[in-house]
Motif scaffolding. Structure first.
Motif, mmCIF file in Angstrom:
data_model
loop_
_atom_site.group_PDB
_atom_site.id
_atom_site.type_symbol
_atom_site.label_atom_id
_atom_site.label_comp_id
_atom_site.label_asym_id
_atom_site.label_seq_id
_atom_site.Cartn_x
_atom_site.Cartn_y
_atom_site.Cartn_z
ATOM 1 N N ASP A 82 0.829 -1.209 0.000
ATOM 2 C CA ASP A 82 0.000 0.000 0.000
ATOM 3 C C ASP A 82 0.862 1.259 0.000
ATOM 4 O O ASP A 82 0.550 2.237 -0.671
ATOM 5 C CB ASP A 82 -0.934 0.016 1.207
ATOM 6 C CG ASP A 82 -1.976 -1.087 1.161
ATOM 7 O OD1 ASP A 82 -2.291 -1.557 0.039
ATOM 8 O OD2 ASP A 82 -2.465 -1.476 2.236
ATOM 9 N N LYS A 83 1.969 1.189 0.741
ATOM 10 C CA LYS A 83 2.890 2.333 0.769
ATOM 11 C C LYS A 83 3.479 2.589 -0.619
ATOM 12 O O LYS A 83 3.578 3.729 -1.051
ATOM 13 C CB LYS A 83 4.021 2.100 1.773
ATOM 14 C CG LYS A 83 3.600 2.147 3.213
ATOM 15 C CD LYS A 83 4.785 1.865 4.110
ATOM 16 C CE LYS A 83 4.374 1.733 5.549
ATOM 17 N NZ LYS A 83 5.500 1.391 6.412
ATOM 18 N N TYR A 84 3.866 1.493 -1.277
ATOM 19 C CA TYR A 84 4.451 1.634 -2.608
ATOM 20 C C TYR A 84 3.420 2.190 -3.587
ATOM 21 O O TYR A 84 3.724 3.083 -4.386
ATOM 22 C CB TYR A 84 4.994 0.297 -3.119
ATOM 23 C CG TYR A 84 5.630 0.424 -4.476
ATOM 24 C CD1 TYR A 84 6.860 1.052 -4.624
ATOM 25 C CD2 TYR A 84 4.989 -0.048 -5.617
ATOM 26 C CE1 TYR A 84 7.446 1.194 -5.865
ATOM 27 C CE2 TYR A 84 5.571 0.095 -6.868
ATOM 28 C CZ TYR A 84 6.792 0.709 -6.982
ATOM 29 O OH TYR A 84 7.358 0.860 -8.221
ATOM 30 N N THR A 85 2.189 1.695 -3.519
ATOM 31 C CA THR A 85 1.117 2.203 -4.385
ATOM 32 C C THR A 85 0.894 3.686 -4.117
ATOM 33 O O THR A 85 0.761 4.491 -5.040
ATOM 34 C CB THR A 85 -0.181 1.406 -4.159
ATOM 35 O OG1 THR A 85 0.086 0.028 -4.396
ATOM 36 C CG2 THR A 85 -1.291 1.887 -5.060
ATOM 37 N N PHE A 86 0.835 4.050 -2.837
ATOM 38 C CA PHE A 86 0.680 5.452 -2.448
ATOM 39 C C PHE A 86 1.827 6.294 -2.999
ATOM 40 O O PHE A 86 1.628 7.363 -3.576
ATOM 41 C CB PHE A 86 0.626 5.554 -0.921
ATOM 42 C CG PHE A 86 0.530 6.955 -0.400
ATOM 43 C CD1 PHE A 86 -0.682 7.610 -0.347
ATOM 44 C CD2 PHE A 86 1.662 7.620 0.056
ATOM 45 C CE1 PHE A 86 -0.777 8.898 0.146
ATOM 46 C CE2 PHE A 86 1.576 8.915 0.539
ATOM 47 C CZ PHE A 86 0.358 9.552 0.577
ATOM 48 N N PHE A 87 3.076 5.785 -2.857
ATOM 49 C CA PHE A 87 4.256 6.484 -3.344
ATOM 50 C C PHE A 87 4.180 6.675 -4.862
ATOM 51 O O PHE A 87 4.466 7.759 -5.380
ATOM 52 C CB PHE A 87 5.515 5.710 -2.965
ATOM 53 C CG PHE A 87 6.775 6.240 -3.568
ATOM 54 C CD1 PHE A 87 7.372 7.382 -3.077
ATOM 55 C CD2 PHE A 87 7.367 5.600 -4.656
ATOM 56 C CE1 PHE A 87 8.532 7.882 -3.640
ATOM 57 C CE2 PHE A 87 8.524 6.094 -5.221
ATOM 58 C CZ PHE A 87 9.106 7.231 -4.713
ATOM 59 N N CYS A 88 3.796 5.621 -5.582
ATOM 60 C CA CYS A 88 3.704 5.703 -7.047
ATOM 61 C C CYS A 88 2.691 6.749 -7.479
ATOM 62 O O CYS A 88 2.925 7.506 -8.419
ATOM 63 C CB CYS A 88 3.342 4.340 -7.639
ATOM 64 S SG CYS A 88 4.731 3.191 -7.628
ATOM 65 N N LYS A 89 1.551 6.795 -6.794
ATOM 66 C CA LYS A 89 0.536 7.792 -7.150
ATOM 67 C C LYS A 89 0.998 9.197 -6.784
ATOM 68 O O LYS A 89 0.810 10.133 -7.552
ATOM 69 C CB LYS A 89 -0.787 7.477 -6.451
ATOM 70 C CG LYS A 89 -1.526 6.335 -7.080
ATOM 71 C CD LYS A 89 -2.889 6.166 -6.468
ATOM 72 C CE LYS A 89 -3.622 5.048 -7.176
ATOM 73 N NZ LYS A 89 -4.974 4.889 -6.658
ATOM 74 N N ALA A 90 1.589 9.338 -5.618
ATOM 75 C CA ALA A 90 2.016 10.660 -5.158
ATOM 76 C C ALA A 90 3.107 11.235 -6.036
ATOM 77 O O ALA A 90 3.141 12.438 -6.297
ATOM 78 C CB ALA A 90 2.487 10.591 -3.708
ATOM 79 N N THR A 91 4.027 10.389 -6.488
ATOM 80 C CA THR A 91 5.133 10.876 -7.318
ATOM 81 C C THR A 91 4.807 10.791 -8.798
ATOM 82 O O THR A 91 5.645 11.118 -9.631
ATOM 83 C CB THR A 91 6.406 10.072 -7.038
ATOM 84 O OG1 THR A 91 6.143 8.688 -7.288
ATOM 85 C CG2 THR A 91 6.888 10.273 -5.624
ATOM 86 N N GLN A 92 3.631 10.317 -9.113
ATOM 87 C CA GLN A 92 3.136 10.163 -10.479
ATOM 88 C C GLN A 92 3.958 9.155 -11.283
ATOM 89 O O GLN A 92 3.985 9.194 -12.501
ATOM 90 C CB GLN A 92 3.075 11.504 -11.207
ATOM 91 C CG GLN A 92 2.062 12.437 -10.609
ATOM 92 C CD GLN A 92 1.958 13.724 -11.375
ATOM 93 O OE1 GLN A 92 2.947 14.257 -11.873
ATOM 94 N NE2 GLN A 92 0.755 14.232 -11.486
#
Length: 176
Positions: A82-92
């Motif tokens: 979930d953290k990685y998914t969040f990171f991917c979305k946040a950093t585009q």
């Protein structure tokens, strides 16, 4: 804040744009877009999209949506995935990956089209060479026809001159 050269329809909205969203218990939503005087200017979603585009507000970006307290809570309590998914979305990164995939697909399509065009180009060059050769042969044929026509005229004139000479020689021999 709606000021400066990048202001969105400043004459209509003024120095501030307020967006209010109502979420009803049945799941439906509505928007109210207000001007600096807190007066509703629009309720249209396309106007909201135009405003977010103008100011480059990324509604799908979780960093834009989550406040600092909620993001801290999320980061400490969620799974690594979930953290990685969040990171991917946040950093585009997810969007960049999609863009790269689309670009690769388009590049492959262009390379395929270029290959097909190269094959066509080779075939067309061969056809052009053949047509040019046929044209040169036709030109030689026209020149030969013209030469034949000129030779016919020469034969006719030679025949006429010969007849004249013959008639003149016969006329002189009879008159002697």
């Amino acid at each position: 804040l709606n000021k400066g050269g990048d202001a969105y329809r400043h004459e209509k909205y003024g120095d501030f744009i307020r967006i209010e969203r109502d979420i009803r218990s049945d799941g439906s939503t509505s928007y109210r877009i207000k001007n600096a005087a807190n007066k509703v200017v629009s309720r249209e979603k396309h106007e909201l999209i135009a405003i977010t585009d103008q100011f480059n507000i990324q509604v799908d970006n979780p960093v834009s949506i989550l406040n600092q307290d909620n993001s801290k809570c999320f980061m400490t309590s969620s799974k690594d995935k979930d953290k990685y998914t969040f990171f991917c979305k946040a950093t585009q990164l997810e969007q960049i990956e999609n863009d790269i995939r689309d670009i690769r697909d388009k590049l492959q399509a262009m390379e395929n089209a270029l290959g097909a065009n190269s094959e066509s180009e080779g075939r067309l060059k061969a056809e052009l060479h053949e047509a040019e050769q046929l044209y040169r042969e036709c030109e030689k044929f026209r020149e030969a026809e013209q030469k034949i026509k000129e030779l016919r005229y020469e034969v006719i004139w030679a025949y006429i001159n010969e007849r004249k000479e013959t008639s003149q020689t016969h006329g002189k021999s009879e008159g002697v």
